[in-house]
Design a protein around this motif. Structure first.
Motif, PDB file in Angstrom:
ATOM      1  N   CYS A  48       0.854  -1.188   0.000  1.00  0.00           N
ATOM      2  CA  CYS A  48       0.000   0.000   0.000  1.00  0.00           C
ATOM      3  C   CYS A  48       0.890   1.238   0.000  1.00  0.00           C
ATOM      4  O   CYS A  48       1.947   1.244   0.645  1.00  0.00           O
ATOM      5  N   ILE A  49       0.449   2.272  -0.719  1.00  0.00           N
ATOM      6  CA  ILE A  49       1.150   3.550  -0.709  1.00  0.00           C
ATOM      7  C   ILE A  49       0.141   4.635  -0.366  1.00  0.00           C
ATOM      8  O   ILE A  49      -0.958   4.693  -0.928  1.00  0.00           O
ATOM      9  N   SER A  50       0.508   5.471   0.562  1.00  0.00           N
ATOM     10  CA  SER A  50      -0.403   6.511   1.017  1.00  0.00           C
ATOM     11  C   SER A  50      -0.524   7.623  -0.009  1.00  0.00           C
ATOM     12  O   SER A  50       0.295   7.748  -0.931  1.00  0.00           O
ATOM     13  N   SER A  51      -1.534   8.459   0.161  1.00  0.00           N
ATOM     14  CA  SER A  51      -1.758   9.557  -0.773  1.00  0.00           C
ATOM     15  C   SER A  51      -1.007  10.818  -0.355  1.00  0.00           C
ATOM     16  O   SER A  51      -0.515  11.565  -1.199  1.00  0.00           O
ATOM     17  N   SER A  52      -0.929  11.069   0.942  1.00  0.00           N
ATOM     18  CA  SER A  52      -0.402  12.348   1.417  1.00  0.00           C
ATOM     19  C   SER A  52       1.108  12.449   1.281  1.00  0.00           C
ATOM     20  O   SER A  52       1.623  13.433   0.761  1.00  0.00           O
ATOM     21  N   ASP A  53       1.840  11.429   1.743  1.00  0.00           N
ATOM     22  CA  ASP A  53       3.301  11.514   1.743  1.00  0.00           C
ATOM     23  C   ASP A  53       3.958  10.360   1.004  1.00  0.00           C
ATOM     24  O   ASP A  53       5.176  10.204   1.040  1.00  0.00           O
ATOM     25  N   HIS A  54       3.153   9.550   0.358  1.00  0.00           N
ATOM     26  CA  HIS A  54       3.649   8.419  -0.434  1.00  0.00           C
ATOM     27  C   HIS A  54       4.487   7.439   0.389  1.00  0.00           C
ATOM     28  O   HIS A  54       5.414   6.806  -0.130  1.00  0.00           O
ATOM     29  N   ASN A  55       4.150   7.311   1.657  1.00  0.00           N
ATOM     30  CA  ASN A  55       4.769   6.250   2.452  1.00  0.00           C
ATOM     31  C   ASN A  55       4.294   4.902   1.929  1.00  0.00           C
ATOM     32  O   ASN A  55       3.113   4.719   1.639  1.00  0.00           O
ATOM     33  N   ASP A  56       5.212   3.959   1.832  1.00  0.00           N
ATOM     34  CA  ASP A  56       4.847   2.650   1.301  1.00  0.00           C
ATOM     35  C   ASP A  56       4.955   1.575   2.375  1.00  0.00           C
ATOM     36  O   ASP A  56       5.780   1.652   3.279  1.00  0.00           O
ATOM     37  N   HIS A  57       4.112   0.570   2.231  1.00  0.00           N
ATOM     38  CA  HIS A  57       4.029  -0.512   3.203  1.00  0.00           C
ATOM     39  C   HIS A  57       3.930  -1.829   2.457  1.00  0.00           C
ATOM     40  O   HIS A  57       3.349  -1.885   1.372  1.00  0.00           O
ATOM     41  N   TYR A  58       4.488  -2.877   3.066  1.00  0.00           N
ATOM     42  CA  TYR A  58       4.545  -4.162   2.363  1.00  0.00           C
ATOM     43  C   TYR A  58       4.220  -5.306   3.309  1.00  0.00           C
ATOM     44  O   TYR A  58       4.492  -5.254   4.511  1.00  0.00           O
ATOM     45  N   ARG A  59       3.663  -6.354   2.729  1.00  0.00           N
ATOM     46  CA  ARG A  59       3.536  -7.611   3.440  1.00  0.00           C
ATOM     47  C   ARG A  59       4.948  -8.018   3.834  1.00  0.00           C
ATOM     48  O   ARG A  59       5.895  -7.913   3.034  1.00  0.00           O
ATOM     49  N   ASN A  60       5.113  -8.476   5.064  1.00  0.00           N
ATOM     50  CA  ASN A  60       6.461  -8.741   5.572  1.00  0.00           C
ATOM     51  C   ASN A  60       7.253  -9.681   4.675  1.00  0.00           C
ATOM     52  O   ASN A  60       8.439  -9.483   4.430  1.00  0.00           O
ATOM     53  N   SER A  61       6.605 -10.692   4.172  1.00  0.00           N
ATOM     54  CA  SER A  61       7.308 -11.704   3.378  1.00  0.00           C
ATOM     55  C   SER A  61       7.757 -11.180   2.021  1.00  0.00           C
ATOM     56  O   SER A  61       8.543 -11.835   1.336  1.00  0.00           O
ATOM     57  N   LEU A  62       7.248  -9.992   1.631  1.00  0.00           N
ATOM     58  CA  LEU A  62       7.569  -9.450   0.305  1.00  0.00           C
ATOM     59  C   LEU A  62       8.526  -8.263   0.365  1.00  0.00           C
ATOM     60  O   LEU A  62       8.953  -7.764  -0.681  1.00  0.00           O
ATOM     61  N   LYS A  63       8.851  -7.819   1.541  1.00  0.00           N
ATOM     62  CA  LYS A  63       9.756  -6.677   1.669  1.00  0.00           C
ATOM     63  C   LYS A  63      11.096  -6.984   1.017  1.00  0.00           C
ATOM     64  O   LYS A  63      11.663  -8.052   1.192  1.00  0.00           O
ATOM     65  N   GLY A  64      11.575  -6.017   0.269  1.00  0.00           N
ATOM     66  CA  GLY A  64      12.855  -6.174  -0.404  1.00  0.00           C
ATOM     67  C   GLY A  64      12.734  -6.679  -1.826  1.00  0.00           C
ATOM     68  O   GLY A  64      13.666  -6.530  -2.614  1.00  0.00           O
ATOM     69  N   ARG A  65      11.597  -7.277  -2.173  1.00  0.00           N
ATOM     70  CA  ARG A  65      11.404  -7.756  -3.544  1.00  0.00           C
ATOM     71  C   ARG A  65      10.386  -6.931  -4.311  1.00  0.00           C
ATOM     72  O   ARG A  65      10.465  -6.826  -5.529  1.00  0.00           O
ATOM     73  N   PHE A  66       9.409  -6.365  -3.616  1.00  0.00           N
ATOM     74  CA  PHE A  66       8.350  -5.594  -4.264  1.00  0.00           C
ATOM     75  C   PHE A  66       8.447  -4.128  -3.862  1.00  0.00           C
ATOM     76  O   PHE A  66       8.779  -3.804  -2.726  1.00  0.00           O
ATOM     77  N   THR A  67       8.110  -3.246  -4.793  1.00  0.00           N
ATOM     78  CA  THR A  67       7.988  -1.826  -4.496  1.00  0.00           C
ATOM     79  C   THR A  67       6.730  -1.287  -5.179  1.00  0.00           C
ATOM     80  O   THR A  67       6.270  -1.834  -6.183  1.00  0.00           O
ATOM     81  N   ILE A  68       6.192  -0.186  -4.627  1.00  0.00           N
ATOM     82  CA  ILE A  68       4.903   0.340  -5.097  1.00  0.00           C
ATOM     83  C   ILE A  68       4.999   1.839  -5.368  1.00  0.00           C
ATOM     84  O   ILE A  68       4.481   2.653  -4.594  1.00  0.00           O
TER      85      ILE A  68
END
Length: 126
Positions: A48-68
């Motif tokens: 998920c990526i926020s609208s206000s500051d574009h902070n991104d969040h990831y399912r723990n198992s996918l961190k480091g491989r996926f970006t949004i």
């Protein structure tokens, strides 16, 4: 309306970029998320990526491989997937939040998202 594109059959270790484009309703002020779902299984949050500051969040198992990343000028969000594995095989959906708030983005729950695309299939196989 949201439209996903970019799904494909790829080999393990490959990279792929999915796109999510909005029409009829601007996504600029909404958090955007990607979900995936296999047949017979629940839809799970990917990122998920926020609208206000574009902070991104990831399912723990996918961190480091996926970006949004998102490009609000193009009304488009993306899911960059690297080092794909056979277990990444799923139908991938993008969605925009129900409301113009971002606090739930880190949770990546389907309930918090109201507008959905039709999905795009990714298959990872040798």
């Amino acid at each position: 309306q949201l439209v996903e594109s970019g799904g494909a059959l790829v080999q393990p270790g490959s990279s792929l970029i999915l796109s999510c484009t909005a029409s009829g309703r601007s996504l600029v002020h909404y958090a955007i998320a990607w979900f995936r779902q296999a047949p017979g299984k629940e839809r799970e949050g990917v990122s998920c990526i926020s609208s206000s500051d574009h902070n991104d969040h990831y399912r723990n198992s996918l961190k480091g491989r996926f970006t949004i990343p998102r490009d609000d000028a193009k009304e488009t969000a993306y899911l960059q997937m690297d080092t794909l594995r056979p277990e990444d095989k799923d139908v991938y959906y993008c969605a925009t939040a129900r409301d113009q708030v971002d606090f739930f983005c880190s949770l990546i729950r389907p309930y918090d998202f109201a507008s959905w695309g039709q999905g795009t299939q990714i298959t990872v196989s040798a």
